[in-house]
Design a protein around this motif. Structure first.
Motif, PDB file in Angstrom:
ATOM      1  N   PRO A  94       0.799  -1.237   0.000  1.00 21.39           N
ATOM      2  CA  PRO A  94       0.000   0.000   0.000  1.00 21.39           C
ATOM      3  C   PRO A  94       0.824   1.276   0.000  1.00 21.39           C
ATOM      4  CG  PRO A  94      -0.031  -1.007   2.174  1.00 21.39           C
ATOM      5  CD  PRO A  94       0.647  -1.982   1.261  1.00 21.39           C
ATOM      6  N   GLY A  95       2.125   1.170   0.242  1.00 23.73           N
ATOM      7  CA  GLY A  95       2.975   2.349   0.212  1.00 23.73           C
ATOM      8  C   GLY A  95       3.324   2.880   1.586  1.00 23.73           C
ATOM      9  N   LYS A  96       3.958   4.049   1.588  1.00 19.10           N
ATOM     10  CA  LYS A  96       4.476   4.626   2.825  1.00 19.10           C
ATOM     11  C   LYS A  96       3.633   5.797   3.304  1.00 19.10           C
ATOM     12  CE  LYS A  96       9.280   3.469   1.657  1.00 19.10           C
ATOM     13  NZ  LYS A  96      10.662   3.989   1.488  1.00 19.10           N
ATOM     14  N   PHE A  97       3.646   5.990   4.617  1.00 22.98           N
ATOM     15  CA  PHE A  97       3.063   7.195   5.209  1.00 22.98           C
ATOM     16  C   PHE A  97       4.100   8.308   5.130  1.00 22.98           C
ATOM     17  CE2 PHE A  97       0.321   3.993   7.064  1.00 22.98           C
ATOM     18  CZ  PHE A  97      -0.893   4.635   7.190  1.00 22.98           C
ATOM     19  N   ASN A 121      -7.005  19.236   5.611  1.00 25.04           N
ATOM     20  CA  ASN A 121      -8.404  18.901   5.884  1.00 25.04           C
ATOM     21  C   ASN A 121      -9.046  18.097   4.749  1.00 25.04           C
ATOM     22  OD1 ASN A 121      -8.396  20.255   8.374  1.00 25.04           O
ATOM     23  ND2 ASN A 121      -8.865  22.216   7.402  1.00 25.04           N
ATOM     24  N   HIS A 122      -8.794  18.520   3.511  1.00 28.75           N
ATOM     25  CA  HIS A 122      -9.457  17.875   2.385  1.00 28.75           C
ATOM     26  C   HIS A 122      -8.941  16.459   2.128  1.00 28.75           C
ATOM     27  CE1 HIS A 122     -10.857  21.968   1.464  1.00 28.75           C
ATOM     28  NE2 HIS A 122     -11.759  21.401   0.691  1.00 28.75           N
ATOM     29  N   MET A 123      -7.648  16.243   2.253  1.00 33.67           N
ATOM     30  CA  MET A 123      -7.079  14.954   1.875  1.00 33.67           C
ATOM     31  C   MET A 123      -7.342  13.856   2.891  1.00 33.67           C
ATOM     32  SD  MET A 123      -6.036  15.393  -1.114  1.00 33.67           S
ATOM     33  CE  MET A 123      -5.241  13.813  -1.404  1.00 33.67           C
ATOM     34  N   GLN A 124      -7.820  14.205   4.075  1.00 33.40           N
ATOM     35  CA  GLN A 124      -8.173  13.168   5.038  1.00 33.40           C
ATOM     36  C   GLN A 124      -9.336  12.317   4.542  1.00 33.40           C
ATOM     37  OE1 GLN A 124      -8.073  14.097   9.304  1.00 33.40           O
ATOM     38  NE2 GLN A 124      -7.313  16.140   8.810  1.00 33.40           N
ATOM     39  N   VAL A 125     -10.106  12.840   3.598  1.00 36.62           N
ATOM     40  CA  VAL A 125     -11.231  12.096   3.034  1.00 36.62           C
ATOM     41  C   VAL A 125     -10.749  10.893   2.230  1.00 36.62           C
ATOM     42  CG1 VAL A 125     -13.229  12.267   1.494  1.00 36.62           C
ATOM     43  CG2 VAL A 125     -12.602  14.205   2.925  1.00 36.62           C
ATOM     44  N   VAL A 126      -9.558  11.000   1.628  1.00 34.45           N
ATOM     45  CA  VAL A 126      -9.077   9.932   0.749  1.00 34.45           C
ATOM     46  C   VAL A 126      -7.769   9.307   1.247  1.00 34.45           C
ATOM     47  CG1 VAL A 126     -10.195  10.838  -1.319  1.00 34.45           C
ATOM     48  CG2 VAL A 126      -7.921  11.667  -0.703  1.00 34.45           C
ATOM     49  N   CYS A 127      -7.375   9.639   2.465  1.00 28.88           N
ATOM     50  CA  CYS A 127      -6.108   9.134   2.996  1.00 28.88           C
ATOM     51  C   CYS A 127      -6.296   8.440   4.340  1.00 28.88           C
ATOM     52  CB  CYS A 127      -5.110  10.280   3.183  1.00 28.88           C
ATOM     53  SG  CYS A 127      -4.434  10.951   1.665  1.00 28.88           S
ATOM     54  N   GLU A 128      -5.393   7.519   4.611  1.00 25.26           N
ATOM     55  CA  GLU A 128      -5.218   7.030   5.969  1.00 25.26           C
ATOM     56  C   GLU A 128      -4.317   8.032   6.688  1.00 25.26           C
ATOM     57  OE1 GLU A 128      -4.486   2.666   6.534  1.00 25.26           O
ATOM     58  OE2 GLU A 128      -4.194   2.767   4.349  1.00 25.26           O
ATOM     59  N   ARG A 139      -1.233   8.702   3.957  1.00 21.52           N
ATOM     60  CA  ARG A 139      -1.028   7.732   2.885  1.00 21.52           C
ATOM     61  C   ARG A 139      -2.341   7.570   2.116  1.00 21.52           C
ATOM     62  NH1 ARG A 139       0.669   1.750   4.427  1.00 21.52           N
ATOM     63  NH2 ARG A 139      -1.538   1.631   5.006  1.00 21.52           N
ATOM     64  N   LEU A 140      -2.267   7.751   0.818  1.00 24.49           N
ATOM     65  CA  LEU A 140      -3.458   7.634  -0.020  1.00 24.49           C
ATOM     66  C   LEU A 140      -4.028   6.224   0.089  1.00 24.49           C
ATOM     67  CD1 LEU A 140      -4.830   9.708  -1.901  1.00 24.49           C
ATOM     68  CD2 LEU A 140      -3.683   8.607  -3.824  1.00 24.49           C
ATOM     69  N   ASP A 141      -5.363   6.130   0.165  1.00 22.05           N
ATOM     70  CA  ASP A 141      -6.048   4.857   0.315  1.00 22.05           C
ATOM     71  C   ASP A 141      -6.971   4.642  -0.887  1.00 22.05           C
ATOM     72  OD1 ASP A 141      -8.570   3.254   1.264  1.00 22.05           O
ATOM     73  OD2 ASP A 141      -6.996   2.743   2.703  1.00 22.05           O
ATOM     74  N   ASP A 142      -6.741   3.571  -1.645  1.00 22.29           N
ATOM     75  CA  ASP A 142      -7.498   3.332  -2.873  1.00 22.29           C
ATOM     76  C   ASP A 142      -9.001   3.223  -2.626  1.00 22.29           C
ATOM     77  OD1 ASP A 142      -5.029   3.294  -3.998  1.00 22.29           O
ATOM     78  OD2 ASP A 142      -5.127   1.249  -4.774  1.00 22.29           O
ATOM     79  N   SER A 143      -9.392   2.524  -1.579  1.00 24.97           N
ATOM     80  CA  SER A 143     -10.817   2.335  -1.303  1.00 24.97           C
ATOM     81  C   SER A 143     -11.492   3.652  -0.947  1.00 24.97           C
ATOM     82  CB  SER A 143     -11.016   1.315  -0.173  1.00 24.97           C
ATOM     83  OG  SER A 143     -10.403   1.767   1.032  1.00 24.97           O
TER      84      SER A 143
END
Length: 271
Positions: A94-97, A121-128, A139-143
């Motif tokens: 899944p990659g690195k934080f 704030n915005h990227m927390q919607v699509v990131c872990e 870290r970007l999360d595909d799901s």
């Protein structure tokens, strides 16, 4: 620098004046593209121009008859390629934080660092997100990205049906294809557009065909990619703006005159 006419939201009395233009990479093409950042809102530039047109600005005539607009754009679209690259995903890994300041440090593009306040704030919607003391790691999360894209598609489908009766009358699948093709103008085909099409059981060739063919149509306002160039004082013919798709050459009418030439001649006659 030539004067241009821009319509933008009023920053208000409590805002930071007219904001600032920042250069970022376009999320689909990767080309340097200018955006307006004002009062914590990222806005993209659109433009419209009739075949013939100029602006009368006081006692000055601007040959650039384009009408420029700035409209809000979701920062997640702009940041997806940056966060995708930053996680350094390989295969099933899944990659690195990474910390936000690491992700947003891009050589030659200092504009990204100006967006730190809204990106967090915005990227927390699509990131872990993991926290260690006062530090946050992303870290970007595909799901999560897929869920966010599906939400955007649903929103756009509803908006299209309300804005245009033709959308309300057509088949639901056709409206779905149109909505995905519009979003596709902000997405690279791999991995996000293909992932979205597979999830919605759509033919990606049908979607990308609509995306490529919408350059000069009624939906061009969704995707006009504008790149302003710093004109040199000795280069009066430097390009002012460039769209993502090259416009067709227009055959000029015979006996037509450049408005600049007409004003020049009028001035000479007075002498």
């Amino acid at each position: 620098m030539e004067t241009r006419v821009l319509i933008a939201p009023d920053p208000g009395t409590s805002g930071d004046s007219l904001g600032s233009t920042i250069t970022l990479r376009h999320p689909k093409s990767g080309n340097p593209t200018q955006y307006l950042f004002v009062n914590g809102v990222l806005q993209e530039f659109q433009w419209f121009k009739n075949l013939y047109g100029s602006w009368f600005l006081g006692d000055h005539v601007s040959e650039d008859g384009r009408l420029y607009l700035s409209t809000p754009v979701d920062p997640v679209f702009i940041m997806l390629p940056t966060f995708e690259k930053a996680r350094m995903k390989k295969g099933d890994d899944p990659g690195k934080f990474r910390q936000l300041d690491e992700i947003l440090f891009i050589d030659g593009y200092p504009g990204y660092q100006q967006l730190t306040s809204i990106v967090e704030n915005h990227m927390q919607v699509v990131c872990e997100v993991k926290e260690m003391g006062s530090l946050k790691f992303f870290r970007l999360d595909d799901s999560k990205v897929l869920r966010w894209l599906c939400y955007k598609v649903c929103q756009l489908k509803q908006t299209l049906s309300k804005l245009d009766k033709n959308y309300a009358a057509q088949e639901e699948k056709d409206t779905l294809v149109d909505a995905v093709s519009i979003l596709g103008e902000y997405l690279k085909e791999e991995p996000w557009l293909r992932l979205l099409c597979n999830h919605l059981k759509l033919n990606i060739l049908e979607v990308t065909g609509k995306t490529q063919g919408s350059g000069e149509g009624s939906k061009s306002g969704f995707s006009n990619e504008i790149q302003f160039y710093q004109e040199k004082s000795d280069d009066k013919k430097a390009p002012i703006a460039k769209k993502g798709r090259q416009a067709k050459k227009v055959k000029l009418e015979t006996e037509s005159h450049n408005i600049k030439d007409m004003f020049t001649r009028a001035t000479r006659k007075k002498k």
